[in-house]
Design a protein around this motif. Structure first.
Motif, PDB file in Angstrom:
ATOM      1  N   MET A 148       0.857  -1.205   0.000  1.00  0.00           N
ATOM      2  CA  MET A 148       0.000   0.000   0.000  1.00  0.00           C
ATOM      3  C   MET A 148       0.890   1.251   0.000  1.00  0.00           C
ATOM      4  O   MET A 148       1.860   1.309   0.745  1.00  0.00           O
ATOM      5  N   PRO A 149       0.552   2.228  -0.814  1.00  0.00           N
ATOM      6  CA  PRO A 149       1.371   3.448  -0.800  1.00  0.00           C
ATOM      7  C   PRO A 149       1.232   4.173   0.532  1.00  0.00           C
ATOM      8  O   PRO A 149       0.184   4.142   1.155  1.00  0.00           O
ATOM      9  N   LYS A 150       2.315   4.803   0.959  1.00  0.00           N
ATOM     10  CA  LYS A 150       2.327   5.496   2.243  1.00  0.00           C
ATOM     11  C   LYS A 150       1.566   6.817   2.182  1.00  0.00           C
ATOM     12  O   LYS A 150       1.112   7.335   3.191  1.00  0.00           O
ATOM     13  N   VAL A 151       1.540   7.404   1.003  1.00  0.00           N
ATOM     14  CA  VAL A 151       1.043   8.760   0.905  1.00  0.00           C
ATOM     15  C   VAL A 151      -0.359   8.744   0.308  1.00  0.00           C
ATOM     16  O   VAL A 151      -0.625   8.018  -0.643  1.00  0.00           O
ATOM     17  N   ALA A 152      -1.247   9.524   0.898  1.00  0.00           N
ATOM     18  CA  ALA A 152      -2.617   9.567   0.398  1.00  0.00           C
ATOM     19  C   ALA A 152      -2.643  10.154  -1.000  1.00  0.00           C
ATOM     20  O   ALA A 152      -1.786  10.939  -1.381  1.00  0.00           O
TER      21      ALA A 152
ATOM     22  N   LYS B  26      -3.730  12.194  -4.410  1.00  0.00           N
ATOM     23  CA  LYS B  26      -4.010  13.609  -4.667  1.00  0.00           C
ATOM     24  C   LYS B  26      -5.507  13.802  -4.858  1.00  0.00           C
ATOM     25  O   LYS B  26      -6.202  12.924  -5.363  1.00  0.00           O
TER      26      LYS B  26
ATOM     27  N   ARG C 215     -15.252  22.344  -1.168  1.00  0.00           N
ATOM     28  CA  ARG C 215     -14.010  22.872  -0.604  1.00  0.00           C
ATOM     29  C   ARG C 215     -12.930  21.820  -0.464  1.00  0.00           C
ATOM     30  O   ARG C 215     -11.756  22.143  -0.382  1.00  0.00           O
TER      31      ARG C 215
ATOM     32  N   GLN D 279      -8.926   5.704  -1.626  1.00  0.00           N
ATOM     33  CA  GLN D 279      -8.603   6.583  -0.498  1.00  0.00           C
ATOM     34  C   GLN D 279      -9.452   7.841  -0.496  1.00  0.00           C
ATOM     35  O   GLN D 279      -9.893   8.329   0.546  1.00  0.00           O
TER      36      GLN D 279
ATOM     37  N   GLN E 177     -12.031   9.073   2.387  1.00  0.00           N
ATOM     38  CA  GLN E 177     -12.021  10.419   2.969  1.00  0.00           C
ATOM     39  C   GLN E 177     -13.400  11.076   2.857  1.00  0.00           C
ATOM     40  O   GLN E 177     -13.864  11.723   3.783  1.00  0.00           O
TER      41      GLN E 177
ATOM     42  N   LYS F  53     -15.592   9.679   5.520  1.00  0.00           N
ATOM     43  CA  LYS F  53     -15.195  10.137   6.860  1.00  0.00           C
ATOM     44  C   LYS F  53     -15.533  11.611   7.065  1.00  0.00           C
ATOM     45  O   LYS F  53     -15.994  12.013   8.139  1.00  0.00           O
ATOM     46  N   GLN F  54     -15.250  12.417   6.050  1.00  0.00           N
ATOM     47  CA  GLN F  54     -15.522  13.850   6.186  1.00  0.00           C
ATOM     48  C   GLN F  54     -17.030  14.101   6.282  1.00  0.00           C
ATOM     49  O   GLN F  54     -17.469  14.974   7.020  1.00  0.00           O
TER      50      GLN F  54
ATOM     51  N   LYS G 121     -18.212  13.411   9.694  1.00  0.00           N
ATOM     52  CA  LYS G 121     -17.822  14.460  10.642  1.00  0.00           C
ATOM     53  C   LYS G 121     -18.828  15.595  10.723  1.00  0.00           C
ATOM     54  O   LYS G 121     -18.881  16.297  11.725  1.00  0.00           O
TER      55      LYS G 121
END
Lengths: 618, 176
Positions: free
Chosen positions: B1-5, B7, B37, B67, B71, B74-75, B78
Motif C-alpha cells: 500500500m502506498p504510504k502517501v494519500a 491527490k 471545498r 482513499q 475520505q 469520513k468527512q 464528521k
C-alpha cells in the motif's frame, strides 16, 4: 496581584447593595495613587436567579445557559441586535465581560483562554460586521482544534434575507470554518442549542461552534428549562479506542530499533502528557513535538528533540528521516512538518493515534491506526509495551544534537539578535511562564529557543498562521490563568495588526508582557524574498511604524526599549516587575537575520539549510 | 500500500453513497460545501425526505480512488447533521434514476419514437404538434441507452433526477 484583579473586584461590586457607596468606592479607586483607572463596572441590579420553568426573555435564557455551561468570562463587542443580551449582562452577577477593541481580538482572547485552561472560550459579536470580524478568529480556532463558542446577534427573523441593516449570513459564511453552527429561530431552542454548542465544541476533536441569535429571538419570552444532558443521534464523538490495533502497535514498538515519537496538539487536547512521558521513558524513543504540541513533553528532557519540520531542529528532522518507526500521537502530518510528503520518513513503519477518524489516511497512510482519545489509546498501548534499554539509536541522536545544535552568534555586542531575546526570556522565566506568540520569524525563534516545560503554556497560531494572534491570545491566556506570568513574543508586523487590545488589557489591569522582536520589516516574507526570490524585497518595509514605547504609554501601558545586547536582561527584569498593567518591550533586533534551520517548502531534509556558517549578521 | 494519500481529484471508480441527515435548513449546503471545498468530484446528488420526516436522505454519486472515497465518507460523517453514511458500491443494491426527455416527434417520426418508448417501457406524458415528452425510469445504463436512441430524432431538453439507491433484502441504510 492578578488574583486581586478584576474578578474579585467585580464580585465586590455585584455584592454591594448600595449604589452610592459603590460609586464612592469606584471614584476612590479611580483616583488611587498608581494613576491607573480601575475597572468601572456600571451600577448593577440584583437579578433573581432563573428557576426551571420560569418565563424569561431569550437573551436572559442565553446568559443563563452560558452560565450553566460554566462560562465565567465573555470577550465581546455589543451592537444593535446584541443589546438585549448586553442588557441582561448589565444585571448579571456571575458573568464577567471584557469589552474588546475589535471582534477578532475577542475571538483570539477566547482562543487563548481555551488553550491555557482547556475550557471552552466564549466570545460575543453583533450582526453583520461584528460577526464577520470574528471570521479570522474562528478559522484560527478551527485549524488548531480549539474549543470555542461564538455568539453573534442577527437581524430579526422577519428581516433575514432582506439585506437588512448589518445583516450578514454568518452561518453561511462560517460553515467551512466551524465544527458546527446554529441559527436559532425560536427562543425556546436557546437552552438546548447552547448546551449542544458547548458539547460539540469540547468533545471529540474540539473546535469552534457559532450560535447566531436574531434580535426577536433574544427579545421573545420563553419558558426556561435547564438541559441536563445532551444527546444527539447525529453526533457521537468516538472516544472508545478501537483496541484491535493496540497489540499490533505494541509489536511494531517491540520490533523497532529506531523509534521516534511525533506528538501533536491532540496530545494536549486529551491531556496525554503523562502517558507521552511514560511511553518515552519506557521505550527510550526520542520525542519531537509539533508547534502546537510544545509543552506536551518537557523540552529540557534529554529525550526531547524539540520541534520538527520546516524550522524544526536539524536533529528532529534527521531522526524522522532515519527512523524505522514513527509514532504519531495526535498530529496531522501538516505540510509545514513533512515538507515533501513522498520523501518523508520513507523507511519507517508508522502508528497513528487520533480521535478524528478522518485524519487517518488523509495525508499519510499508517501501518496501524488507533482511533480514539490519545490518552486512552496510550494507556491501552502502555499496558503492552515493555521497557527498552538505550540503544545505538540514542547515541546517534545525541551525536546529532551535539553536531547540529540550535545556534546563534551569542557574542554580538552591537546588535541584538532576535534569538538572544527568546533565549533570555527563557532564562528569565525558567520556562515557567505562559508564552504567546504572533506569526512569523519571531514565532519560529520562540518555538526554537523558548523550551516549554509544561502543557498549555505555549499559545500560538499553528494551522492558520494568523498574524495579530499574539497580544489578544496572551490577554485571554492571562484571564484564564491569572496567577501565571504571561509573555508574548511578537513581531512588529504582527503586533501592529491587533495592538488596539492594549486598551482592554489596561482597563482590566492585565499585566501581559509583549516582547516585540522589532526588525522593522515583515521578516519572514523578507527571508523568503531573500532566499528564494533573488533578494527582490517587495512590500516588507515597516520602518515607518509608530514609536512602540510612546504607543504603549498612550495606552497607559508601560513602554520599554532595548537597543543593545547588554540592555536585554535589564529590560526583561524591569518588565517582570510590572504587575498592574501591560508592558511593551521594543527590542530593536537585527533586521536581516534569517530563521534557520529551514527546509524550504515542499522539499526534503536533504535540502535543509543549516544555521552555520552564516554570511551576514545585522 | 502506498504510504502517501492520493491527490485530490484522482480518477477512479464511481461510488454510490447514501447519506442520512437531519432534516434541517442548511444541511444540503453543508454537504455540497464539503464536496466543493475539499475538491471531491460529485457526479450526481439526489435529496428528499424519508418516511421519518426528521430525516432526509441524500444519494451522492462520487468518483475517485479508494482513499479519496474513504475520505469523503469520513468527512461526511464528521458533519454534525449527518446521521449515517453508507457506501453501497460493493453491496447488492437497486439503483434507479428518472428522466424526462422532450424529443422532436412530428407526424413523420411519431411511430418510431413510440416504438422506442415501448421497448424501454417508458411513458409519453405530454404531447404537442411537434414534440413528445417522455418519462423513463431505470438504472443509469438504461437512461443512457434511451438518450442515445432518441438523439437522432432531436432531443430538445432533458432532465435527470440523479441516482437513488436502496440495498437489496431486508437491510436498511441504518443497519449497513
Amino acid at each position: 496581584m492578578r488574583g486581586e484583579g478584576f474578578f474579585v473586584f467585580l464580585a465586590r461590586i455585584t455584592e454591594s447593595p448600595d449604589r452610592a457607596d459603590l460609586l464612592k468606592s469606584v471614584n476612590k479607586m479611580a483616583k488611587s495613587k498608581s494613576g491607573i483607572q480601575k475597572y468601572q463596572a456600571p451600577p448593577r441590579g440584583k437579578p433573581e436567579p432563573v428557576r426551571d420553568g420560569a418565563t424569561v426573555s431569550g437573551a436572559r435564557a442565553l446568559m443563563e445557559s452560558l452560565k450553566a455551561q460554566g462560562t465565567e468570562v465573555v470577550f465581546g463587542v455589543p451592537g444593535g441586535v446584541m443589546i438585549p443580551a448586553y442588557d441582561v449582562l448589565y444585571d448579571e452577577g456571575g458573568l464577567s465581560h471584557i469589552l474588546v477593541g475589535h471582534e477578532q481580538g475577542g475571538a483570539h482572547m477566547a482562543d487563548g483562554f481555551a488553550r491555557v485552561t482547556g475550557k471552552v472560550g466564549v466570545c460575543f459579536a453583533t450582526s453583520g460586521p461584528g460577526a464577520t470580524n470574528l471570521v479570522t478568529g474562528i478559522a484560527n480556532a478551527m485549524m488548531d482544534s480549539i474549543p470555542m463558542v461564538a455568539v453573534t446577534g442577527q437581524v430579526r427573523t422577519t428581516a433575514i434575507g432582506k439585506d437588512a441593516f448589518q445583516e450578514a449570513d454568518i452561518t453561511g459564511i462560517t460553515m467551512p470554518i466551524t465544527k458546527h453552527n446554529y441559527l436559532v429561530t425560536e427562543s425556546s431552542q436557546i437552552p438546548r442549542v447552547i448546551a449542544e454548542a458547548f458539547y460539540i465544541a469540547r468533545t471529540g476533536r474540539p473546535g469552534p461552534v457559532l450560535v447566531d441569535v436574531p434580535m426577536d429571538v433574544a427579545l421573545n419570552k420563553m419558558q426556561y428549562h435547564t438541559v441536563p444532558d445532551v444527546k444527539m443521534r447525529s453526533y457521537n464523538p468516538q472516544t472508545a479506542v478501537n483496541l484491535d490495533g493496540v497489540e499490533e502497535a505494541a509489536r511494531l514498538i517491540a520490533e523497532a530499533t529506531r523509534g521516534v515519537i511525533y506528538v501533536g496538539g491532540g496530545a494536549i487536547n486529551s491531556g496525554a502528557w503523562k502517558e507521552v512521558r511514560e511511553l518515552a521513558r519506557r521505550t527510550n524513543f526520542p520525542v519531537t513535538t509539533t508547534l502546537l504540541a510544545k509543552g506536551a513533553f518537557d523540552e529540557t528532557d534529554p529525550l526531547s528533540l524539540g520541534m520538527l519540520g520546516m524550522h524544526g531542529t536539524a536533529y528532529a528532522n534527521y531522526a524522522v528521516r532515519d527512523c524505522d518507526l514513527l509514532i504519531n500521537i495526535g498530529a496531522r502530518f501538516d505540510d509545514r512538518v513533512t515538507g515533501k510528503i513522498d520523501a518523508w520518513a520513507v523507511g519507517a513503519k508508522s502508528i497513528h493515534i487520533d480521535i478524528d477518524p478522518a485524519e487517518i489516511g488523509k495525508v499519510y497512510i499508517p501501518d496501524v491506526a488507533l482511533v480514539g482519545d490519545c490518552r486512552e489509546a496510550l494507556e491501552a498501548l502502555l499496558s503492552c509495551v515493555n521497557e527498552r534499554p538505550r540503544t545505538e539509536w540514542n547515541d546517534q541522536i545525541d551525536q546529532w544534537k551535539q553536531d547540529f545544535p540550535l545556534w546563534y552568534a551569542a557574542d554580538q555586542d552591537e546588535v541584538i539578535l532576535p534569538q538572544m531575546v527568546c533565549d533570555e526570556l527563557w532564562k528569565a522565566t525558567k520556562g515557567e511562564a505562559i508564552m504567546a506568540t504572533g506569526v512569523g520569524q519571531h514565532q519560529m525563534w520562540a518555538a526554537q529557543f523558548y523550551k516549554c516545560r509544561h502543557p498549555r503554556t505555549f499559545v500560538t497560531s499553528g494551522g492558520l498562521g494568523t498574524m495579530g494572534f499574539g497580544l489578544p491570545s496572551a490577554i485571554g491566556a492571562a484571564v484564564g490563568a491569572p496567577d501565571r506570568t504571561v509573555w508574548c513574543i511578537d513581531g512588529d508586523g504582527s503586533f501592529m495588526m491587533t495592538n488596539q487590545e492594549l486598551a482592554p488589557a489596561r482597563q482590566h489591569k492585565i499585566p501581559v508582557k509583549v516582547a516585540i522582536l522589532n526588525n522593522q520589516c515583515l521578516g519572514m516574507v523578507r527571508q523568503w524574498q531573500t532566499m528564494f526570490w533573488d533578494h527582490r524585497l517587495s512590500a516588507i518595509d515597516l520602518s515607518h511604524q509608530p514609536d512602540f514605547v510612546k504607543l504603549a504609554e498612550a495606552y497607559g501601558a508601560v513602554g520599554l526599549r532595548a537597543e543593545k545586547p547588554s540592555e536585554v536582561r535589564g529590560v526583561i527584569e524591569k518588565a517582570m516587575e510590572v504587575n498592574d498593567r501591560p508592558v511593551i518591550v521594543d527590542f530593536r533586533v537585527a533586521r536581516h537575520e534569517n530563521c534557520l534551520p529551514m527546509i524550504p517548502a515542499g522539499q526534503t531534509v536533504e535540502q535543509m539549510i543549516l544555521d552555520r556558517p552564516r554570511k551576514s549578521i545585522g | 500500500m502506498p504510504k502517501v494519500a492520493s491527490k485530490i481529484g484522482s480518477i477512479g471508480q464511481q461510488h454510490t453513497i447514501t447519506v442520512l441527515v437531519e432534516n434541517r435548513p442548511g444541511v444540503l449546503a453543508r454537504v455540497a460545501g464539503l464536496f466543493a471545498r475539499r475538491g471531491y468530484n460529485v457526479d450526481s446528488l439526489a435529496v428528499s425526505i424519508t418516511d421519518d420526516p426528521t430525516i432526509s436522505r441524500m444519494t451522492v454519486v462520487a468518483s475517485g480512488d479508494e482513499q479519496t472515497l474513504d475520505q469523503i465518507s469520513k468527512q461526511l460523517t464528521k458533519l454534525i447533521d449527518v446521521i449515517r453514511v453508507a457506501d453501497y458500491t460493493d453491496a447488492p443494491m437497486m439503483e434507479r434514476e428518472l428522466a424526462l426527455i422532450k424529443v422532436d416527434a412530428d407526424t413523420t417520426k411519431r411511430g418510431e419514437v413510440m416504438q422506442l418508448v415501448d421497448i424501454f417501457r417508458a411513458k409519453i406524458i405530454d404531447i404537442s404538434e411537434t414534440t413528445f415528452t417522455i418519462e423513463v425510469t431505470g438504472d443509469v445504463e438504461k437512461i443512457n441507452a434511451i438518450e442515445r436512441m432518441l438523439e437522432p430524432y432531436g432531443i430538445r431538453e432533458m432532465v435527470r433526477t440523479g441516482r437513488i439507491a436502496l440495498i437489496r433484502g431486508a437491510r436498511t441504510a441504518i443497519q449497513t
